[in-house]
Design a protein around this motif. Sequence first.
Motif, PDB file in Angstrom:
ATOM      1  N   UNK A  25      -3.445   6.933  14.579  1.00  0.00           N
ATOM      2  CA  UNK A  25      -3.062   7.748  15.739  1.00  0.00           C
ATOM      3  C   UNK A  25      -3.610   7.146  17.028  1.00  0.00           C
ATOM      4  N   UNK A  26      -4.804   6.543  16.948  1.00  0.00           N
ATOM      5  CA  UNK A  26      -5.414   5.945  18.144  1.00  0.00           C
ATOM      6  C   UNK A  26      -4.633   4.746  18.658  1.00  0.00           C
ATOM      7  N   UNK A  39      -1.518   4.788  19.141  1.00  0.00           N
ATOM      8  CA  UNK A  39      -0.400   5.303  19.924  1.00  0.00           C
ATOM      9  C   UNK A  39       0.822   5.673  19.108  1.00  0.00           C
ATOM     10  N   UNK A  40       0.712   5.648  17.764  1.00  0.00           N
ATOM     11  CA  UNK A  40       1.884   5.994  16.941  1.00  0.00           C
ATOM     12  C   UNK A  40       1.697   7.334  16.244  1.00  0.00           C
ATOM     13  N   UNK A  41       0.779   8.167  16.746  1.00  0.00           N
ATOM     14  CA  UNK A  41       0.535   9.448  16.093  1.00  0.00           C
ATOM     15  C   UNK A  41       1.777  10.283  15.917  1.00  0.00           C
ATOM     16  N   UNK A  42       2.695  10.230  16.889  1.00  0.00           N
ATOM     17  CA  UNK A  42       3.912  11.040  16.808  1.00  0.00           C
ATOM     18  C   UNK A  42       4.925  10.461  15.827  1.00  0.00           C
ATOM     19  N   UNK A  43       4.675   9.266  15.303  1.00  0.00           N
ATOM     20  CA  UNK A  43       5.589   8.644  14.337  1.00  0.00           C
ATOM     21  C   UNK A  43       5.125   8.805  12.896  1.00  0.00           C
ATOM     22  N   UNK A  44       3.874   9.210  12.697  1.00  0.00           N
ATOM     23  CA  UNK A  44       3.328   9.231  11.344  1.00  0.00           C
ATOM     24  C   UNK A  44       4.086  10.187  10.423  1.00  0.00           C
ATOM     25  N   UNK A  45       4.526  11.323  10.957  1.00  0.00           N
ATOM     26  CA  UNK A  45       5.231  12.291  10.117  1.00  0.00           C
ATOM     27  C   UNK A  45       6.538  11.726   9.561  1.00  0.00           C
ATOM     28  N   UNK A  46       7.103  10.719  10.219  1.00  0.00           N
ATOM     29  CA  UNK A  46       8.356  10.120   9.753  1.00  0.00           C
ATOM     30  C   UNK A  46       8.148   9.311   8.478  1.00  0.00           C
ATOM     31  N   UNK A  47       6.965   8.766   8.297  1.00  0.00           N
ATOM     32  CA  UNK A  47       6.757   7.791   7.216  1.00  0.00           C
ATOM     33  C   UNK A  47       5.664   8.208   6.246  1.00  0.00           C
ATOM     34  N   UNK A  48       5.094   9.405   6.426  1.00  0.00           N
ATOM     35  CA  UNK A  48       4.028   9.856   5.541  1.00  0.00           C
ATOM     36  C   UNK A  48       4.287  11.280   5.067  1.00  0.00           C
ATOM     37  N   UNK A  49       3.563  11.655   4.023  1.00  0.00           N
ATOM     38  CA  UNK A  49       3.495  13.039   3.574  1.00  0.00           C
ATOM     39  C   UNK A  49       2.114  13.258   2.970  1.00  0.00           C
ATOM     40  N   UNK A  87       6.947  -0.858  10.796  1.00  0.00           N
ATOM     41  CA  UNK A  87       7.971  -0.869  11.843  1.00  0.00           C
ATOM     42  C   UNK A  87       7.489  -0.111  13.078  1.00  0.00           C
ATOM     43  N   UNK A  88       6.867   1.052  12.864  1.00  0.00           N
ATOM     44  CA  UNK A  88       6.365   1.836  14.003  1.00  0.00           C
ATOM     45  C   UNK A  88       5.268   1.081  14.740  1.00  0.00           C
ATOM     46  N   UNK A  89       4.358   0.464  13.998  1.00  0.00           N
ATOM     47  CA  UNK A  89       3.280  -0.304  14.624  1.00  0.00           C
ATOM     48  C   UNK A  89       3.828  -1.519  15.369  1.00  0.00           C
ATOM     49  N   UNK A  90       4.792  -2.211  14.758  1.00  0.00           N
ATOM     50  CA  UNK A  90       5.355  -3.399  15.399  1.00  0.00           C
ATOM     51  C   UNK A  90       6.079  -3.043  16.688  1.00  0.00           C
ATOM     52  N   UNK A  91       6.856  -1.962  16.663  1.00  0.00           N
ATOM     53  CA  UNK A  91       7.559  -1.548  17.878  1.00  0.00           C
ATOM     54  C   UNK A  91       6.567  -1.228  18.992  1.00  0.00           C
ATOM     55  N   UNK A  92       5.488  -0.569  18.642  1.00  0.00           N
ATOM     56  CA  UNK A  92       4.474  -0.238  19.641  1.00  0.00           C
ATOM     57  C   UNK A  92       3.836  -1.506  20.196  1.00  0.00           C
ATOM     58  N   UNK A 120       0.839  -1.191   0.000  1.00  0.00           N
ATOM     59  CA  UNK A 120       0.000   0.000   0.000  1.00  0.00           C
ATOM     60  C   UNK A 120       0.879   1.248   0.000  1.00  0.00           C
ATOM     61  N   UNK A 121       0.404   2.315  -0.644  1.00  0.00           N
ATOM     62  CA  UNK A 121       1.192   3.548  -0.693  1.00  0.00           C
ATOM     63  C   UNK A 121       0.406   4.763  -0.210  1.00  0.00           C
ATOM     64  N   UNK A 122      -0.824   4.572   0.272  1.00  0.00           N
ATOM     65  CA  UNK A 122      -1.573   5.720   0.764  1.00  0.00           C
ATOM     66  C   UNK A 122      -2.652   5.272   1.736  1.00  0.00           C
ATOM     67  N   UNK A 123      -3.128   6.216   2.534  1.00  0.00           N
ATOM     68  CA  UNK A 123      -4.305   5.984   3.361  1.00  0.00           C
ATOM     69  C   UNK A 123      -5.050   7.302   3.521  1.00  0.00           C
ATOM     70  N   UNK A 124      -6.315   7.226   3.917  1.00  0.00           N
ATOM     71  CA  UNK A 124      -7.145   8.425   4.006  1.00  0.00           C
ATOM     72  C   UNK A 124      -7.146   8.996   5.424  1.00  0.00           C
ATOM     73  N   UNK A 125      -7.902  10.095   5.601  1.00  0.00           N
ATOM     74  CA  UNK A 125      -7.896  10.786   6.880  1.00  0.00           C
ATOM     75  C   UNK A 125      -8.466   9.967   8.012  1.00  0.00           C
ATOM     76  N   UNK A 126      -9.522   9.214   7.743  1.00  0.00           N
ATOM     77  CA  UNK A 126     -10.094   8.361   8.786  1.00  0.00           C
ATOM     78  C   UNK A 126      -9.080   7.322   9.234  1.00  0.00           C
ATOM     79  N   UNK A 127      -8.342   6.760   8.279  1.00  0.00           N
ATOM     80  CA  UNK A 127      -7.301   5.788   8.624  1.00  0.00           C
ATOM     81  C   UNK A 127      -6.194   6.438   9.434  1.00  0.00           C
ATOM     82  N   UNK A 128      -5.857   7.684   9.104  1.00  0.00           N
ATOM     83  CA  UNK A 128      -4.863   8.400   9.896  1.00  0.00           C
ATOM     84  C   UNK A 128      -5.308   8.551  11.345  1.00  0.00           C
ATOM     85  N   UNK A 129      -6.599   8.813  11.549  1.00  0.00           N
ATOM     86  CA  UNK A 129      -7.118   8.939  12.914  1.00  0.00           C
ATOM     87  C   UNK A 129      -7.060   7.595  13.635  1.00  0.00           C
TER      88      UNK A 129
END
Length: 522
Positions: free
Chosen positions: A59-60, A62-72, A113-118, A47-56
């Motif tokens: 974030x729920x 616990x990786x909200x602070x990591x999303x900026x590292x792997x998304x734009x 990786x962020x999800x697995x670490x969490x 997968x190469x994209x996700x929508x705003x609901x998926x972003x929320x």
Amino acid sequence: MSGPLQADVVVVGFGPVGQVATLLLARPGRRIVVLERWPRPYPMPRAVSFDGESGRILAATGIGDRLAEVTEPSRDYVWQNGAGTVLFEVDVSDRGRSGHPDSSAVYQPGLESALAERAESSPGVTVLRGHEVVALDQDADRVRVVTAGPDPLEVEASWLVGCDGANSTVRAALDLPVTDFGYFDDWLTCDVTVHDGRVLEPNNLQVCDPARPRTAVSAGPGHRRWEFMRLPDEDPADFGTADSAWRLLGLFGLDPGNATLDRHAVYTFQARFANDWRSGRVLLAGDAAHLMPPFAGQGMCSGLRDAANLAWKLDLVLRGAAADSLLDSYTVERRAHVQHAIGMSMNLGRVICQTDPKAAADRDTAMAAAAARRRGTPAEPAVTALTRGVLRRDPTGLGGVLGPQGTVTRDGVTGLFDDVVGTGFVLLSTLPVEGLLDPARRARLAGLGAHLVQVAPAGSDAAGVLQDLDDVYLPLLADAGAVAALVRPDFYLFGGASDTTGARALVDDLLIHLGSERLSPV
């Protein structure tokens, strides 16, 4: 083999859907055992994209602070024909209804990786890689699975969630019937690193060329993807070679001198879904439950919605706050969403994949005229409101609507709603909660972990009152003629209430959906 491992839930599959399901279930303290057949994470993006609901949802976890590292933010998305005429274009909002970009480009290995670490650092979670499930059985109380390998395991749990992909072992073991739309197209996917510093505009491009339908999109920060449809007269074996990939990448001016081909693979896009996503104590999610072409960008998003929908219901059942019949609503709600997304994806695919020159010319004329008329208007959403399941039909019309997320402040803390208030059930009200509900109903909501929140305009300084800084929640209620709305843990609205009598009925109806009785006549 020693005695079985014990868990509340065993999750089979540890891709993004399994990871999100694990984290959402582990959040309230559940014991989760994850079984993943592959010993190491897959190193390349799918997968190469996700929508705003998926972003929320992400974030729920616990990786909200990591999303900026792997998304734009995905920014613009443009369709052109082979001559470069614009057929469709949309600028994607960097801050949408869910408080996240309406579309984000993502580097999937970084996200996983962020999800697995969490997950691996979460109490109560045990992740076992290199364990393929080879046997599954269940009775009225438990599910048991056995894994293969030099160190086979047996795991026993109250519930099992199968997130093990398109070729799901779990789905096969249940022998669940599938609705297949007979949609098949082969596309060559090329993940490429570009070295010449070029600026790629638009950021996401779909070329509807009957001579070669093709795509060029962001795949997250520093990553790009190109995709090419196999034409009917092309040999599948030749089409999937590296030579074929470089020949096709030449359509975009790419060659081994200015780019590295990190990966190339042929995918057959399909459209199907399992008719039932629950069999006893076993449930399906993600690609195990449904497949769709990628043209609406809803494949992974649909799986994340599955996880969010299922997790709160399963948690309530596990802690005895709901009857297990609540889980029957999972298929009802999610299958309807998926059917819409599959239909939209197939319709877009039929437009994009047109290889007849005359039909393509007719399409171009109609689409170019429509694009001129529509310019500046938002695209059709790929996700609709819920129409069946755990929702209340009331005069406000709020039941089933996806709840918004705006910036709020309360008692000196400012941020997105979920960060300030928290997730779970939320009762929003323009009235003091003490005047809206009697103590018994407030106590029942509190027992579900609900947040009871009074909303007021920006500038209100009463203690404990939530200020609606983005003017999101008060207009939602006012437009519906509501004084209150009850938000589910997956961010969809259960329903609304136009007065205090309606608010009591709102709580009572929720308890009935959960398998409880009304507290008292309304």
